[in-house]
Write a protein that holds these residues in place. Structure first.
Motif, PDB file in Angstrom:
ATOM      1  N   ASP A  89       0.825  -1.212   0.000  1.00 30.19           N
ATOM      2  CA  ASP A  89       0.000   0.000   0.000  1.00 30.19           C
ATOM      3  C   ASP A  89       0.855   1.256   0.000  1.00 30.19           C
ATOM      4  O   ASP A  89       0.546   2.262  -0.662  1.00 30.19           O
ATOM      5  N   GLY A  90       1.975   1.240   0.722  1.00 36.18           N
ATOM      6  CA  GLY A  90       2.848   2.428   0.748  1.00 36.18           C
ATOM      7  C   GLY A  90       3.464   2.696  -0.598  1.00 36.18           C
ATOM      8  O   GLY A  90       3.591   3.848  -1.033  1.00 36.18           O
ATOM      9  N   GLN A  91       3.889   1.623  -1.247  1.00 29.91           N
ATOM     10  CA  GLN A  91       4.466   1.829  -2.586  1.00 29.91           C
ATOM     11  C   GLN A  91       3.427   2.367  -3.547  1.00 29.91           C
ATOM     12  O   GLN A  91       3.694   3.227  -4.389  1.00 29.91           O
ATOM     13  N   ALA A  92       2.200   1.869  -3.479  1.00 30.68           N
ATOM     14  CA  ALA A  92       1.140   2.372  -4.347  1.00 30.68           C
ATOM     15  C   ALA A  92       0.847   3.831  -4.075  1.00 30.68           C
ATOM     16  O   ALA A  92       0.635   4.651  -4.999  1.00 30.68           O
ATOM     17  N   THR A  93       0.850   4.195  -2.792  1.00 28.00           N
ATOM     18  CA  THR A  93       0.600   5.604  -2.432  1.00 28.00           C
ATOM     19  C   THR A  93       1.687   6.499  -2.973  1.00 28.00           C
ATOM     20  O   THR A  93       1.442   7.599  -3.487  1.00 28.00           O
ATOM     21  N   LEU A  94       2.977   6.016  -2.847  1.00 28.30           N
ATOM     22  CA  LEU A  94       4.089   6.809  -3.386  1.00 28.30           C
ATOM     23  C   LEU A  94       3.975   6.977  -4.889  1.00 28.30           C
ATOM     24  O   LEU A  94       4.243   8.053  -5.436  1.00 28.30           O
ATOM     25  N   ARG A  95       3.582   5.858  -5.558  1.00 30.78           N
ATOM     26  CA  ARG A  95       3.435   5.968  -7.014  1.00 30.78           C
ATOM     27  C   ARG A  95       2.324   6.962  -7.374  1.00 30.78           C
ATOM     28  O   ARG A  95       2.457   7.762  -8.303  1.00 30.78           O
ATOM     29  N   LYS A  96       1.222   6.904  -6.605  1.00 33.24           N
ATOM     30  CA  LYS A  96       0.127   7.841  -6.880  1.00 33.24           C
ATOM     31  C   LYS A  96       0.567   9.282  -6.657  1.00 33.24           C
ATOM     32  O   LYS A  96       0.278  10.187  -7.459  1.00 33.24           O
ATOM     33  N   LYS A  97       1.302   9.512  -5.546  1.00 35.56           N
ATOM     34  CA  LYS A  97       1.791  10.875  -5.281  1.00 35.56           C
ATOM     35  C   LYS A  97       2.733  11.342  -6.382  1.00 35.56           C
ATOM     36  O   LYS A  97       2.675  12.475  -6.864  1.00 35.56           O
TER      37      LYS A  97
END
Length: 268
Positions: A32-40
């Motif tokens: 989830d953190g990696q996905a959030t970073l990618r989204k940001k």
């Protein structure tokens, strides 16, 4: 005893299950953190890309507006001025105009003048200039006609005097009349004793004084006035004495002859 045996494996299995659950949770959190970073990162890149596109559009808009301003400035110069790159007007080009002191030659080569409206405007200008330059020619022509009329009147005056007095006047008609002797003899010929006393030159005094010349002239004019010559047709003494109005003298003599001819016709 069975319950203890059975409880130990259950108790041992519970800790192991908690660790696996924690590991699975930690793994899910990492994903989830990696996905959030990618989204940001994607959102940041998207905003940067949109900002760059907006900046490019603003720059292009400013460039187009500045280009239109520059073109309008060049195409519409200030009042009374022309852009340096604008070609000269054909009607004002020096090769199309001739000097003001001479008319354009008839067989001149029209090649220096540019075709179209410029040549038409220059031809109109030259035609107008020809009309303006025609005024002195009209004045000269009118003056020549006036001189011809005066010469005819001089001829009639000479013929009228010579035919009646049977004399030959000199070429200088004004000089022959300035002493008043011939004019007094003429009026006495038409009506005897109109001028009682006429001062004439003698062999001793071949030329009369100015006083005697004036007296003869005044006696001639008085006789014309008594014989019915209208006042507006009478010349002045200086017209005869100074030879400055032979046309007036012609008018007076002709009016005198006409008046006497009319009286002779009415009272033979």
């Amino acid at each position: 005893g069975e319950s203890g045996e059975c409880g130990s494996p259950r108790s041992a299995a519970v800790p192991g299950g908690h660790g696996a659950a924690e590991e699975s949770l930690n793994g899910q959190d990492g994903i989830d953190g990696q996905a959030t970073l990618r989204k940001k990162r994607d959102s940041i890149l998207g905003r940067a890309r949109i900002g760059a596109q907006l900046a490019c559009q603003q720059f292009e808009t400013q460039e187009s507006l500045q280009g239109e301003d520059r073109s309008s400035t060049l195409s519409s110069p200030p009042f009374g001025l022309k852009p340096r790159s604008a070609p000269p007007s054909p009607a004002c080009s020096p090769p199309c105009l001739h000097p003001l002191t001479q008319a354009p030659p008839i067989d001149s080569d029209p090649s220096p003048c540019s075709p179209g409206d410029g040549s038409e405007q220059s031809s109109v200008f030259l035609r107008n200039k020809g009309l303006d330059s025609g005024e002195p020619q009209f004045t000269i022509r009118r003056r020549m006609e006036q001189l011809r009329e005066e010469a005819e009147m001089m001829g009639q005056l000479r013929e009228s005097i010579e035919s009646r007095l049977k004399v030959a006047l000199s070429e200088d008609l004004g000089g022959s009349l300035m002493d008043g002797v011939v004019l007094c003899h003429l009026v006495n010929h038409l009506r005897p004793q109109s001028v009682a006393s006429v001062h004439v030159p003698s062999t001793t005094v071949p030329k009369l004084s100015m006083a005697k010349c004036r007296r003869n002239v005044e006696n001639f004019l008085d006789a014309c006035r008594k014989l019915g010559v209208p006042e507006e047709k009478l010349c002045l003494p200086h017209h005869i004495l100074e030879e400055k109005g032979l046309v007036k003298v012609c008018t007076t003599v002709q009016a005198l002859v006409d008046e006497m001819c009319l009286k002779q016709a009415l009272f033979p």
